[in-house]
Motif scaffolding. Structure first.
Motif, PDB file in Angstrom:
ATOM      1  N   GLY A 175       0.781  -1.229   0.000  1.00 25.24           N
ATOM      2  CA  GLY A 175       0.000   0.000   0.000  1.00 25.24           C
ATOM      3  C   GLY A 175       0.812   1.278   0.000  1.00 25.24           C
ATOM      4  N   HIS A 176       2.124   1.189  -0.053  1.00 28.13           N
ATOM      5  CA  HIS A 176       2.971   2.389  -0.068  1.00 28.13           C
ATOM      6  C   HIS A 176       2.902   3.060  -1.437  1.00 28.13           C
ATOM      7  CE1 HIS A 176       4.931   1.642   3.823  1.00 28.13           C
ATOM      8  NE2 HIS A 176       4.842   0.358   3.498  1.00 28.13           N
ATOM      9  N   ARG A 177       2.868   4.398  -1.429  1.00 30.04           N
ATOM     10  CA  ARG A 177       2.862   5.152  -2.674  1.00 30.04           C
ATOM     11  C   ARG A 177       3.992   6.181  -2.717  1.00 30.04           C
ATOM     12  NH1 ARG A 177       0.685   1.337  -3.625  1.00 30.04           N
ATOM     13  NH2 ARG A 177      -1.338   0.954  -4.607  1.00 30.04           N
ATOM     14  N   ARG A 178       4.455   6.631  -1.567  1.00 30.35           N
ATOM     15  CA  ARG A 178       5.629   7.507  -1.530  1.00 30.35           C
ATOM     16  C   ARG A 178       6.807   6.687  -1.018  1.00 30.35           C
ATOM     17  NH1 ARG A 178       5.741  12.508  -2.651  1.00 30.35           N
ATOM     18  NH2 ARG A 178       7.378  13.145  -1.199  1.00 30.35           N
ATOM     19  N   ILE A 179       7.614   6.230  -1.975  1.00 31.60           N
ATOM     20  CA  ILE A 179       8.715   5.312  -1.680  1.00 31.60           C
ATOM     21  C   ILE A 179      10.031   6.004  -2.027  1.00 31.60           C
ATOM     22  CG2 ILE A 179       9.738   3.061  -2.198  1.00 31.60           C
ATOM     23  CD1 ILE A 179       6.905   2.161  -3.085  1.00 31.60           C
ATOM     24  N   GLY A 180      10.878   6.180  -1.037  1.00 28.95           N
ATOM     25  CA  GLY A 180      12.187   6.770  -1.271  1.00 28.95           C
ATOM     26  C   GLY A 180      13.197   5.726  -1.727  1.00 28.95           C
ATOM     27  N   PHE A 181      14.267   6.199  -2.358  1.00 29.23           N
ATOM     28  CA  PHE A 181      15.324   5.290  -2.829  1.00 29.23           C
ATOM     29  C   PHE A 181      16.670   5.965  -2.610  1.00 29.23           C
ATOM     30  CE2 PHE A 181      17.975   2.680  -5.377  1.00 29.23           C
ATOM     31  CZ  PHE A 181      17.306   1.487  -5.614  1.00 29.23           C
ATOM     32  N   ARG A 262       9.115   4.690  14.205  1.00 29.33           N
ATOM     33  CA  ARG A 262       9.248   3.257  14.435  1.00 29.33           C
ATOM     34  C   ARG A 262       9.268   2.509  13.099  1.00 29.33           C
ATOM     35  NH1 ARG A 262       3.844   2.464  17.361  1.00 29.33           N
ATOM     36  NH2 ARG A 262       3.362   3.915  15.650  1.00 29.33           N
ATOM     37  N   ILE A 263      10.052   1.427  13.072  1.00 31.41           N
ATOM     38  CA  ILE A 263      10.122   0.544  11.900  1.00 31.41           C
ATOM     39  C   ILE A 263       9.494  -0.790  12.294  1.00 31.41           C
ATOM     40  CG2 ILE A 263      11.688  -0.662  10.308  1.00 31.41           C
ATOM     41  CD1 ILE A 263      13.688   1.649  10.774  1.00 31.41           C
ATOM     42  N   PRO A 264       8.489  -1.279  11.587  1.00 34.00           N
ATOM     43  CA  PRO A 264       7.930  -0.764  10.332  1.00 34.00           C
ATOM     44  C   PRO A 264       6.658   0.062  10.516  1.00 34.00           C
ATOM     45  CG  PRO A 264       7.115  -2.962  10.678  1.00 34.00           C
ATOM     46  CD  PRO A 264       7.973  -2.636  11.881  1.00 34.00           C
ATOM     47  N   GLU A 265       6.253   0.345  11.770  1.00 31.67           N
ATOM     48  CA  GLU A 265       4.962   1.012  11.986  1.00 31.67           C
ATOM     49  C   GLU A 265       4.884   2.367  11.283  1.00 31.67           C
ATOM     50  OE1 GLU A 265       5.709  -1.786  15.411  1.00 31.67           O
ATOM     51  OE2 GLU A 265       6.880  -0.258  14.332  1.00 31.67           O
ATOM     52  N   ASP A 266       5.974   3.149  11.356  1.00 34.13           N
ATOM     53  CA  ASP A 266       5.986   4.483  10.759  1.00 34.13           C
ATOM     54  C   ASP A 266       6.784   4.540   9.452  1.00 34.13           C
ATOM     55  OD1 ASP A 266       4.568   5.535  13.018  1.00 34.13           O
ATOM     56  OD2 ASP A 266       6.471   5.512  14.123  1.00 34.13           O
ATOM     57  N   LEU A 323      14.079 -11.521  -3.432  1.00 34.52           N
ATOM     58  CA  LEU A 323      13.548 -10.713  -2.343  1.00 34.52           C
ATOM     59  C   LEU A 323      13.338 -11.586  -1.111  1.00 34.52           C
ATOM     60  CD1 LEU A 323      12.335  -7.956  -1.426  1.00 34.52           C
ATOM     61  CD2 LEU A 323      10.105  -8.881  -2.115  1.00 34.52           C
ATOM     62  N   ILE A 324      13.877 -11.163   0.027  1.00 41.68           N
ATOM     63  CA  ILE A 324      13.714 -11.866   1.305  1.00 41.68           C
ATOM     64  C   ILE A 324      12.907 -10.957   2.240  1.00 41.68           C
ATOM     65  CG2 ILE A 324      14.874 -12.970   3.237  1.00 41.68           C
ATOM     66  CD1 ILE A 324      15.416 -14.328   0.555  1.00 41.68           C
ATOM     67  N   VAL A 325      11.678 -11.357   2.518  1.00 46.35           N
ATOM     68  CA  VAL A 325      10.792 -10.525   3.341  1.00 46.35           C
ATOM     69  C   VAL A 325      10.967 -10.893   4.808  1.00 46.35           C
ATOM     70  CG1 VAL A 325       8.397  -9.864   3.808  1.00 46.35           C
ATOM     71  CG2 VAL A 325       9.144 -10.308   1.450  1.00 46.35           C
ATOM     72  N   ARG A 326      11.291  -9.865   5.629  1.00 46.27           N
ATOM     73  CA  ARG A 326      11.421 -10.076   7.064  1.00 46.27           C
ATOM     74  C   ARG A 326      10.486  -9.077   7.772  1.00 46.27           C
ATOM     75  NH1 ARG A 326      17.088 -10.739   5.577  1.00 46.27           N
ATOM     76  NH2 ARG A 326      17.628 -12.957   5.644  1.00 46.27           N
ATOM     77  N   ASP A 327      10.965  -8.442   8.822  1.00 45.46           N
ATOM     78  CA  ASP A 327      10.074  -7.680   9.707  1.00 45.46           C
ATOM     79  C   ASP A 327      10.112  -6.169   9.518  1.00 45.46           C
ATOM     80  OD1 ASP A 327       9.430 -10.133  10.894  1.00 45.46           O
ATOM     81  OD2 ASP A 327      11.078  -9.966  12.341  1.00 45.46           O
ATOM     82  N   SER A 328      10.919  -5.674   8.595  1.00 48.33           N
ATOM     83  CA  SER A 328      11.096  -4.211   8.495  1.00 48.33           C
ATOM     84  C   SER A 328      10.111  -3.569   7.524  1.00 48.33           C
ATOM     85  CB  SER A 328      12.528  -3.866   8.063  1.00 48.33           C
ATOM     86  OG  SER A 328      12.773  -4.346   6.749  1.00 48.33           O
ATOM     87  N   THR A 329       9.192  -4.334   6.949  1.00 51.62           N
ATOM     88  CA  THR A 329       8.205  -3.787   6.023  1.00 51.62           C
ATOM     89  C   THR A 329       6.802  -4.167   6.470  1.00 51.62           C
ATOM     90  OG1 THR A 329       8.576  -5.718   4.578  1.00 51.62           O
ATOM     91  CG2 THR A 329       9.719  -3.659   4.016  1.00 51.62           C
ATOM     92  N   ALA A 330       5.880  -3.210   6.338  1.00 54.39           N
ATOM     93  CA  ALA A 330       4.483  -3.439   6.678  1.00 54.39           C
ATOM     94  C   ALA A 330       3.640  -2.390   5.954  1.00 54.39           C
ATOM     95  CB  ALA A 330       4.274  -3.325   8.197  1.00 54.39           C
ATOM     96  N   ALA A 331       2.337  -2.547   5.999  1.00 59.71           N
ATOM     97  CA  ALA A 331       1.448  -1.561   5.382  1.00 59.71           C
ATOM     98  C   ALA A 331       1.609  -0.209   6.057  1.00 59.71           C
ATOM     99  CB  ALA A 331       0.000  -2.036   5.480  1.00 59.71           C
TER     100      ALA A 331
END
Length: 334
Positions: A175-181, A262-266, A323-331
């Protein structure tokens, strides 16, 4: 007329044969007709080709890397050393501290002691060093090459464009739309490819790329902290950040915590490489796994083939990222 300093490729072209065929003549290998062998020997003599100092016994590989300060470098070195040991070869380690490889002293040492070839990791050769290695018949295999000036090298890399796209698509699906790189050093093909994959994924989702959300980083923790802080200080900050390396991603963690996020809450964070750090940090880091050890092992294997005068199946080798999905990403928060 003498053509001092002729390259192996020029000798092969003049004789109407492949470079490995000339290499076999230089190394006294069988399988070449007597007339053709004599023709190549004559061309080598007439054009002043400097033969590499013959070496006997254990093969010797020069492993040249820009820095040894990161876990990324350790993984590459581990893979190269394992393959060299398997093949019964010795590895000589050369760190350039970020400078172009190929000082006159280094070339002189190679010429004096001999080497079977160079594995070059994300560095670049001084123009004079490039010419001298060619003149001395020293093959080069580049890992994650710089730019496109690698036509004379065999190259080994990962599917970086795919990795950048998959990391971005993962965040979009959340659901992210503003994604930095935050890239690594953008002169490296791998970091440009990752950025291109990110831009492509945004475009396919109907989201225009925003230059304000992109920073050119350095792959280091300090860079992640600095550039991550810049992104997080925007009035309309990103809800997720992709980093060109895991250690730089940890710098983004530090920048977020300095701002009470907070990561990944914020903030969701994705790295690249999948070094041990990913499992040490809290929360554990979602990342794009690069087969670093396998890349270095493959580069070492290919180099030994070239040194033996054998042909390789392709001058460009790409190993798959994942891609390895762990705990640092969430909606993102609504």
């Amino acid at each position: 007329m003498s053509e001092a300093g002729a390259t192996l490729a020029q000798i092969a072209e003049a004789a109407g044969v492949s470079i490995p065929t000339v290499s076999r003549v230089l190394n006294g290998k069988p399988g070449i007709s007597a007339p053709k062998r004599e023709e190549i020997e004559r061309l080598l003599e007439d054009r002043g080709y400097a033969r590499r100092k013959p070496r006997r016994g254990t093969p010797l590989i020069d492993f040249v890397i820009s820095s040894l300060e990161t876990q990324w470098a350790t993984e590459l070195l581990r893979g190269a050393q394992a393959e060299a040991a398997r093949a019964g070869a010795d590895l000589v380690l050369n760190a350039t501290d970020g400078r172009p490889a190929g000082s006159p002293d280094w070339i002189e040492r190679i010429s004096a002691r001999g080497t079977d070839g160079v594995v070059l990791v994300v560095s670049e050769l001084e123009p004079q060093a490039r010419r001298e290695l060619s003149r001395l018949q020293v093959p080069v295999v580049a890992i994650d090459p710089i730019g496109s000036d690698t036509e004379s090298f065999v190259t080994v890399s990962a599917t970086d464009w795919v990795g950048g796209r998959e990391a971005t698509e993962h965040l979009l699906a959340l659901g992210h739309r503003r994604i930095g790189f935050i890239t690594g050093p953008i002169t490296l093909e791998c970091h440009q490819d990752r950025l291109d994959g990110y831009t492509s994924a945004l475009g396919r989702a109907g989201i225009a790329a925003d230059a304000a959300l992109v920073r050119q980083g350095d792959s280091l923790i300090a860079g992640g902290q600095r550039f991550g802080g810049e992104l997080l200080d925007l009035s309309d900050r990103p809800t997720a950040v992709i980093s060109g390396s895991d250690e730089q991603a940890y710098g983004v963690y530090l920048a977020a915590r300095e701002r009470g996020l907070r990561i990944p809450e914020d903030l969701s964070v994705v790295g690249f490489d999948d070094v041990d750090l990913c499992r040490w940090v809290s929360p554990q880091l979602t990342t794009v796994r690069q087969p670093l050890s396998s890349m270095a092992a493959e580069a070492t294997r290919l180099l030994l083939k070239l040194a033996a005068g054998e042909e390789v199946a392709s001058p460009t080798v790409r190993l798959a990222s994942k891609l390895i999905v762990r705990d640092s990403t969430a909606a993102p928060h609504s």
